[in-house]
Design an enzyme around this catalytic site. Sequence first.
Site, short mmCIF file in Angstrom:
data_model
loop_
_atom_site.label_atom_id
_atom_site.label_comp_id
_atom_site.label_asym_id
_atom_site.label_seq_id
_atom_site.Cartn_x
_atom_site.Cartn_y
_atom_site.Cartn_z
N HIS A 13 0.84 -1.21 0.00
CA HIS A 13 0.00 0.00 0.00
C HIS A 13 0.87 1.25 0.00
O HIS A 13 1.78 1.39 0.83
CB HIS A 13 -0.87 -0.05 1.25
CG HIS A 13 -1.95 0.97 1.31
ND1 HIS A 13 -2.26 1.63 2.47
CD2 HIS A 13 -2.81 1.44 0.38
CE1 HIS A 13 -3.28 2.45 2.25
NE2 HIS A 13 -3.63 2.35 0.98
N GLU A 40 0.63 -0.30 -4.74
CA GLU A 40 -0.50 0.60 -4.97
C GLU A 40 -0.01 2.00 -4.65
O GLU A 40 0.84 2.19 -3.77
CB GLU A 40 -1.65 0.22 -4.02
CG GLU A 40 -2.91 1.06 -4.19
CD GLU A 40 -3.03 2.28 -3.29
OE1 GLU A 40 -4.04 2.99 -3.38
OE2 GLU A 40 -2.08 2.54 -2.49
N ASP A 42 -1.30 6.55 -5.15
CA ASP A 42 -2.38 7.49 -5.44
C ASP A 42 -1.89 8.59 -6.38
O ASP A 42 -0.91 9.27 -6.06
CB ASP A 42 -2.87 8.12 -4.13
CG ASP A 42 -3.22 7.07 -3.09
OD1 ASP A 42 -4.19 6.34 -3.31
OD2 ASP A 42 -2.50 6.97 -2.08
N HIS A 55 -1.73 11.32 -1.61
CA HIS A 55 -3.00 10.72 -1.18
C HIS A 55 -4.07 11.77 -0.91
O HIS A 55 -5.17 11.71 -1.43
CB HIS A 55 -2.77 9.89 0.09
CG HIS A 55 -4.03 9.27 0.61
ND1 HIS A 55 -4.89 9.94 1.46
CD2 HIS A 55 -4.59 8.07 0.39
CE1 HIS A 55 -5.92 9.18 1.74
NE2 HIS A 55 -5.77 8.02 1.10
N GLU A 115 -4.06 4.10 -8.22
CA GLU A 115 -5.34 4.63 -7.76
C GLU A 115 -5.48 6.06 -8.24
O GLU A 115 -4.67 6.94 -7.90
CB GLU A 115 -5.47 4.58 -6.22
CG GLU A 115 -6.87 5.03 -5.84
CD GLU A 115 -7.11 5.25 -4.36
OE1 GLU A 115 -6.41 4.65 -3.53
OE2 GLU A 115 -8.03 6.04 -4.06
O1 G3P Z 1 -6.46 1.39 -3.21
C1 G3P Z 1 -6.65 0.91 -1.92
C2 G3P Z 1 -6.57 2.03 -0.90
O2 G3P Z 1 -5.41 2.78 -1.14
C3 G3P Z 1 -7.75 2.94 -0.92
O3 G3P Z 1 -7.78 3.83 0.13
O4 G3P Z 1 -7.46 6.01 1.19
O5 G3P Z 1 -5.62 4.34 1.22
O6 G3P Z 1 -6.21 5.50 -0.89
P1 G3P Z 1 -6.72 4.96 0.43
MG MG Z 2 -4.86 4.49 -2.31
#
Ligand code: G3P
Ligand code: MG
Length: 245
Positions: A13, A40, A42, A55, A115
């Site tokens: 993450h 993953e 953002d 994020h 993302e």
């Molecule tokens: O993509 C999974 C997760 O990253 C979604 O939530 O808020 O951590 O971007 P967040």
């Molecule tokens: Mg995310």
Amino acid sequence: MTQAWPYPHIVAHRGGGSLAPENTLAAIDVGARHGHTMIEFDAKLAQDGQIFLLHDDTLDRTSNGWGVAGELSWDKLAQLDAGNWYSAAFKGERLPLLAEVAQRCRQHGMMANIEIKPTRGADEETGRAVAQAARLLWQGQTDPLLSSFSVGALAAAQAAVPELPRGLLLERWRDDWRALTEQLGCVSLHIAHQALTAERVQALKQAGLRILAYTVNRPERARQLLDWGVDCICTDRIDLIGADF
Ligand code: G3P
Ligand code: MG
């Protein structure tokens, strides 16, 4: 989708989970050092259309800047420190451009879940731009998996680059998941793990969807979800839930 589901069971993450400042090149390096093969992160737009990693809507939590990031041009964003808030050991770490992230993933042989995280009001523009850039930047690599909480961003990504795989992100269970994922041509549903039950996993699988559960930080829970048939676990504990989990 242009290829069979190629992604591993474990996804780091925000690059390096809780072991590095999120959404930085250093985080990707930490993920790689722990043996992870997929991350993953953002992605959003700067005011001048450059795509970079962050994020939150605002800069305050994870950099030495402040205010809405999408209202600043890249030349301003590029000067910020995105590592020192986490630890002095990461001082000097910058916000990365998507192009730099693609290059780093290529160097490490890592797959990506991008993302799409639009600044409020920039959903379509961000979805389109990220999909178009991802197609070019990941040429010759495994297709990046695009995901978003924003239906508008996913629809724009679908229209711009239909061949890149898409996943719908949900914070909680929605009874219209089938209609939404069909409408957006999604291959996967990405959902907060607390919303999943064995029955829901079965229903999603019977509909032909892959499932990514986030953010799973306890190994026992990760094991349970995988046993139920969840395809991917997105974790901050990249040390406890390793690539070979
Ligand atoms: O993509 C999974 C997760 O990253 C979604 O939530 O808020 O951590 O971007 P967040
Ligand atoms: Mg995310």
